[in-house]
Design an enzyme around this catalytic site. Structure first.
Site, mmCIF file in Angstrom:
data_model
loop_
_atom_site.group_PDB
_atom_site.id
_atom_site.type_symbol
_atom_site.label_atom_id
_atom_site.label_comp_id
_atom_site.label_asym_id
_atom_site.label_seq_id
_atom_site.Cartn_x
_atom_site.Cartn_y
_atom_site.Cartn_z
ATOM 1 N N HIS A 102 0.827 -1.197 0.000
ATOM 2 C CA HIS A 102 0.000 0.000 0.000
ATOM 3 C C HIS A 102 0.865 1.253 0.000
ATOM 4 O O HIS A 102 1.234 1.747 1.069
ATOM 5 C CB HIS A 102 -0.903 -0.008 1.232
ATOM 6 C CG HIS A 102 -1.797 -1.213 1.302
ATOM 7 N ND1 HIS A 102 -1.345 -2.458 1.661
ATOM 8 C CD2 HIS A 102 -3.117 -1.361 1.049
ATOM 9 C CE1 HIS A 102 -2.349 -3.324 1.634
ATOM 10 N NE2 HIS A 102 -3.432 -2.698 1.273
ATOM 11 N N ILE A 151 -10.421 8.543 0.860
ATOM 12 C CA ILE A 151 -10.345 7.379 -0.020
ATOM 13 C C ILE A 151 -10.278 6.100 0.810
ATOM 14 O O ILE A 151 -9.495 6.006 1.753
ATOM 15 C CB ILE A 151 -9.077 7.452 -0.919
ATOM 16 C CG1 ILE A 151 -9.173 8.620 -1.897
ATOM 17 C CG2 ILE A 151 -8.848 6.133 -1.678
ATOM 18 C CD1 ILE A 151 -10.257 8.512 -2.938
ATOM 19 N N HIS A 182 -4.186 3.108 -3.420
ATOM 20 C CA HIS A 182 -4.361 2.616 -2.048
ATOM 21 C C HIS A 182 -3.622 1.302 -1.813
ATOM 22 O O HIS A 182 -2.810 1.207 -0.909
ATOM 23 C CB HIS A 182 -5.845 2.429 -1.734
ATOM 24 C CG HIS A 182 -6.081 1.781 -0.407
ATOM 25 N ND1 HIS A 182 -6.331 2.489 0.733
ATOM 26 C CD2 HIS A 182 -6.042 0.479 -0.029
ATOM 27 C CE1 HIS A 182 -6.453 1.666 1.743
ATOM 28 N NE2 HIS A 182 -6.279 0.431 1.315
ATOM 29 N N GLU A 235 -16.891 -4.982 24.657
ATOM 30 C CA GLU A 235 -15.995 -6.129 24.741
ATOM 31 C C GLU A 235 -14.835 -6.030 23.750
ATOM 32 O O GLU A 235 -13.686 -6.326 24.081
ATOM 33 C CB GLU A 235 -16.758 -7.435 24.491
ATOM 34 C CG GLU A 235 -17.869 -7.713 25.498
ATOM 35 C CD GLU A 235 -19.170 -7.006 25.158
ATOM 36 O OE1 GLU A 235 -19.242 -6.343 24.090
ATOM 37 O OE2 GLU A 235 -20.119 -7.104 25.958
ATOM 38 N N HIS A 256 -26.963 -16.485 24.963
ATOM 39 C CA HIS A 256 -25.834 -16.227 25.855
ATOM 40 C C HIS A 256 -25.000 -17.476 26.157
ATOM 41 O O HIS A 256 -23.991 -17.375 26.848
ATOM 42 C CB HIS A 256 -26.334 -15.629 27.182
ATOM 43 C CG HIS A 256 -26.790 -14.209 27.086
ATOM 44 N ND1 HIS A 256 -27.713 -13.794 26.165
ATOM 45 C CD2 HIS A 256 -26.430 -13.100 27.788
ATOM 46 C CE1 HIS A 256 -27.920 -12.487 26.300
ATOM 47 N NE2 HIS A 256 -27.156 -12.043 27.279
#
Lengths: 684, 684
Positions: A29, A190, A264, A418, A480
């Site tokens: 990059h 960008i 990029h 979290e 959960h």
């Protein structure tokens, strides 16, 4: 504030190195390094305090590249400023076994503080580093001895700002009033998909103000070096707020494609690099070229940093004369070693002791050891009373202005965050003076999977107090109740997953977790009470697995963890009624058991006898240790925990029934082999 | 806007039912229901359009309880308004096999739209529902036929606002200008740890304004029913922004402990409930009592809803006369069935076809099927060009005002927001007219683990296009290379993890994923090119596993997935040189293979021959299918992908070497059993 031609050359050298290295690797990059070279230069040359020859100097300023894909920026800086990172290392960018991998990795590369790349993580690590600085300063600084006052600087991009994990940590950072945290946002409009106006049109300035941050804007981040310098100074001047500098830049500055997403994530074309070099007075035929004046300019800052460290070392030495115990404590902490004899504070149990939930056993450990391990620094994601993570009379880590605690406090109210907490733990651990833990329900450690992965990869010692670890949490129900969670984290390299069965195993889990300097741990702890086992000891449990019920002539081995071990023990009695002999093995931690000598492992899970695992969650992974598996490859149920266990037959009878089936199924197989025998070595 | 005694009684009845049910279960969260009863009453009685007798009426308003722990509020409402949820169901709150579990579950309980409880998810689901409404309206509404114009209402608490996942989705919702989305924030200043001032002091109003939301405040949410009504009306009046109503309430209103965290998560004490009932004119000796006038008042709204549906049905019938194909399409979509013959558009390959990366194969599928499956609605978390998730000429789903697309568009720019995307996908799928997929790197599906888990639990059809699925992504390195990810999601119940090896397998993966109405899928796709296999066909691959190279007298079975299958095929040739015969099995999807008849499974992985898995990531889970495992139980490396494969010996030679070791290790074992043989049935 004067900037001259050498400054310009240094900035362009960073840009050219980024272009050269990505072209050489044909990968990477270039855009962010080229756009952020000016601010990087101003920051490293005028502000950052560091000694490249001692990357572990405690009071160094911390630098975090949250947009880690732009790591050629950081590698170029490390090289120019004299860290142990050569031009050849830059040439090896993104190649196997180099110290310049595709994203910065803390354990590989000198000068990299934290491992970044997965977006959003770095800025949270920076929050953790800044919290650690505030805490360490509050604990150790004395009148005339401002030992710890470093800044934490963090570069971040639009991607980091979009990730929710950064929202969590930045909201908390504002609450905590972390004045020494300075973030610099590469506002280049960008992202990979193109213009950020496609998905990211929020008012970032307003958002950060809403968090309680100071926001400063630099309109021309490409050229206005004085403006950048002024902004950083302004950021430093406000001491009760973190700051973010909105820096307008042009991605891939200098490229023919500058300002577009095509710079990029791919190397620039050869002719593009050529025109860059020509434009900036570099020899277009040369690659990886650095003028001596550039090295010299950078060396000024490095030398100043080395001198600052020398000064600091003197200060620290005279501090040692006046505050010997603090001085020695600070040295000890940085080695990652615990105070001598700390382990004597670990509670030990006998079978006569009461049945206690392992979350409570964990609380007892924390209660007993917090005084002898002053670097222990805990918290919970808004489940303090459920996770039992706060020792009695703990002081909260809070800005004094809130009246709720102060920065010497060792208990953090993370809020329902979290993932942010997980990423902050990584920063806290990376600072070097803190041993952090965080609490939540085991099921919600998954929210933080991205951060836990980086704990493991970057080899930091973080602890998760992960309570309510199974269907045994009962009424809260399937939303959960973890099913896949242990398999997930057991599959993660360099991560210890502990699921202790009683008090001694809980103490053992803490012992290993706290003394493993380079490995994170997840402690899976029960909501429900667990009896103290006959044969558990800390010494046995620290091996990760051991025999907790032995009998001569056993026909089956029951292998279990946590809250199911006692059910297996009861199943033995059930089986006895049927004239069947069974032995029981507890494996509180796969990772640690796997590290034992094969001979020991085979004594626990021997040849010649079939084995069956019993754990109230996914059976995945248990095939590695046992011939048959009794688990739950479906979601749980909401109800009183005993009813839920009964529904799925996790009872002595249900276990015994399947043990009988196991014996029957394997009875005709001669010379049953323990699954621990393998044809070849695993790559670990 | 008049409210009378019956309104008051209805509100207090909701509160008392919540107190009674949590007391009866001795578990649960009375605080939020008691605090939010007034707004719930106003919303359900005056605004919500629904027919309890047909919970699937397409144009019903959607209600999402993002603070799902307050589900007794929702259960009480469902009961009072005449859904199929009786007083006995309320009495069975939080007991095994009830339809009133500890948190709302969409697949269990009539009237529950989405499964909530894990904080932050519901509000994102609501964003997805609102996007689905906007899209479906844009596609199907015609002049004079405003078929689809429902609102999505969402209650959320402080916890939801702290979770980063909600930040992601709400930022996007602001960008998308979702006018029919109305969120109501229960601003009660209390979370489990106590006062929110301990961790959550940001300016939420300002934050939501920064996202482009309309923010409305109701100062007295406990009593000011007219104010609540006016706020909702105001929210409805702004059509180009989502709205959030900041509703100041008192948690546990009426309890002696009101306004404190002690009413958050535990049942009220008996004497407290008694005083409540006395204060509000209930018989303190009675529980679960509802006055007839309360039922009558609620029934007015339900009847109005039923009438509205009847009107709508007439409108829809006359729409059908004018727009038959749209009419029929809308009916078809709601059944979850795909257009007849759609599968003929799936591409088919022969071994002569070029080697192609499976991410590209996925793109080809999308390119071929998007026209025949109009409900296909895609997107990517800012990796469009890497995930290859956007078909050519796709229209972006954007507010028309942006000039970048419109609401008929079927491609969403999610930004770098994986978790938000995952939770939005669940809402999109729950709406009933859309088949959503989202793209990111496989490694970053982990960021969205919380949402994927709920896809599986709530049985929605969502697709993850998860590219860059291994160390084969190469240069980006360990921070981006999945190791534990497949094990994680394979351990998740009701989640298909596909890792296709070539074109036909990719088509098969899409076939099964798109036709599985109640199961989410993760497609793990390669960055690197893969050859078309000799024996792969769609028909074989849809069984989840099949023999892709057979040979008589085979001495070992190599079992693999994705990009390693072709390496195994080459390893066969390598082994042939040594006079060893090997067969190869491809198992692109464990979950689907496991569902095949045992006889078929044993034909793929038969007795009498040792087997070895080959997959470049954690071996965890492979012990279920194979005797030996060749995998990577460590983190990867940054470098060109071929170098990385070579480093870890994932080459034909490396595979062959271990195959030889496998044969050798098992040569003395008589009657080798396939690991598919098990002593007893698993709980699935």
């Amino acid at each position: 504030m004067g900037y001259d031609k050498t400054d310009e050359l240094t900035i362009n050298t960073i840009r050219v190195l980024a272009a050269d290295a990505t072209a050489h690797a044909n990968s990477g990059h270039p855009g962010a390094p080229m756009g952020m070279a000016p601010v990087a230069h101003v920051l490293f040359n005028k502000f950052m305090r560091f000694n490249p020859k001692n990357t572990k100097w405690l009071n160094r300023d911390r630098f975090v590249l949250s947009n880690g894909h732009g790591c050629m920026l950081q590698y170029a800086l490390l090289h120019l400023y004299g860290y142990a990172l050569s031009i050849d290392d830059l040439k090896a960018f993104r190649s196997v076994d180099s110290i310049t991998p595709g994203h910065p990795e803390a354990h590989d590369t000198p000068g990299i503080e934290v491992t970044t790349g997965p977006l959003g993580q770095g800025i949270c690590n920076a929050v953790g580093l800044a919290m650690a600085q505030a805490h360490t300063g509050a604990v150790f600084n004395k009148p005339g001895f401002e030992l710890i006052n470093n800044y934490t600087y963090c570069f971040l991009g639009d991607g980091c700002l979009m990730e929710g994990v950064s929202s969590e940590a930045c909201s908390l950072a504002g609450h905590l009033q972390l004045g020494n945290l300075i973030a610099i946002w590469d506002d280049n409009h960008i992202s990979i998909d193109g213009d950020t106006n496609q998905a990211f049109t929020e008012d970032v300035v307003k958002r950060y103000e809403s968090y309680g941050w100071q926001v400063i804007t630099v309109a021309d981040g490409d050229n206005d070096l004085a403006g950048i310098e002024a902004a950083i100074k302004e950021a430093q001047s406000v001491t009760n707020k973190p700051s973010i500098i909105k820096l307008n830049t042009t991605i891939g500055f200098g490229s023919k494609q500058q300002g577009t997403h095509s710079v990029h994530g791919s190397a620039l074309k050869a002719d593009d690099i050529k025109q860059l070099k020509q434009k900036w007075g570099f020899n277009p035929e040369e690659s990886f070229a650095v003028a001596q004046e550039v090295y010299d300019r950078c060396n000024q800052a490095s030398s100043a940093g080395a001198a600052a460290e020398e000064e600091w070392n003197k200060l620290f030495a005279s501090y040692g004369e006046k505050y010997k115990s603090e001085h020695d404590d600070l040295i000890r902490r940085q080695k990652g070693e615990l105070p001598e004899g700390w382990e004597k504070s670990l509670p030990v149990y006998t079978p006569k002791d009461d049945a206690v939930a392992s979350r409570k056993l964990s609380e007892i450990v924390l209660q007993k050891i917090h005084n002898v391990i002053p670097e222990l620094y805990g918290g919970s994601a808004d489940l303090t009373g459920s996770n039992l993570t706060r020792w009695k009379d703990a002081v909260d880590f809070q800005p004094p202005a809130t009246g709720l605690g102060d920065y010497t406090g060792r208990y953090v109210r993370y809020g329902v965050r979290e993932h942010g907490m997980g990423a902050i733990l990584n920063g806290l651990a990376a600072y070097g003076t803190i041993l952090p833990y965080g609490g939540t329900f085991l099921n919600f450690v998954s929210y933080a999977a991205g951060a836990v992965r980086l704990s493991a990869l970057s080899q930091v010692r973080t602890l998760w107090v992960a309570t309510h670890d199974s269907i045994g949490l009962g009424e809260d129900g399937p939303t959960h109740q973890p099913i896949e969670t242990l398999a997930h984290f057991r599959a993660l390299p360099n991560c210890m997953v502990w699921r202790p069965a009683d008090g001694n195993e809980t103490s053992a889990a803490y012992y290993v977790a706290l003394t493993s300097k380079h490995t994170p741990s997840i402690m899976a702890l029960s909501r429900q009470n667990l009896p103290q086992l006959e044969n558990s000891t800390i010494e046995r449990a620290i091996k990760g697995g051991y025999v907790c019920h032995e009998v001569e002539g056993a026909q089956v081995t029951l292998v279990s963890t946590g809250s199911e071990v006692c059910i297996c023990i009861d199943a033995v009695k059930e089986l006895e009624k049927q004239g069947i002999k069974a032995r029981v093995v507890s494996i509180p931690c796969f990772e640690v058991f796997d590290a034992q000598p094969q001979e020991y492992r085979l004594s626990v899970l021997p040849d010649g006898i079939p084995s069956m695992s019993v754990e109230v969650m996914s059976t995945m992974g248990w095939e590695r240790y046992t011939h048959e598996q009794f688990g739950l490859n479906r979601f749980g149920a909401s109800g009183a925990y005993k009813d839920v266990y009964k529904k799925f037959e996790f009872t002595p009878e249900g276990v015994a029934k399947r043990a009988v089936a196991t014996i029957d199924f394997w009875k005709d197989v001669p010379n049953i082999r323990s699954p621990l025998n393998r044809a070849f070595k695993q790559i670990i």
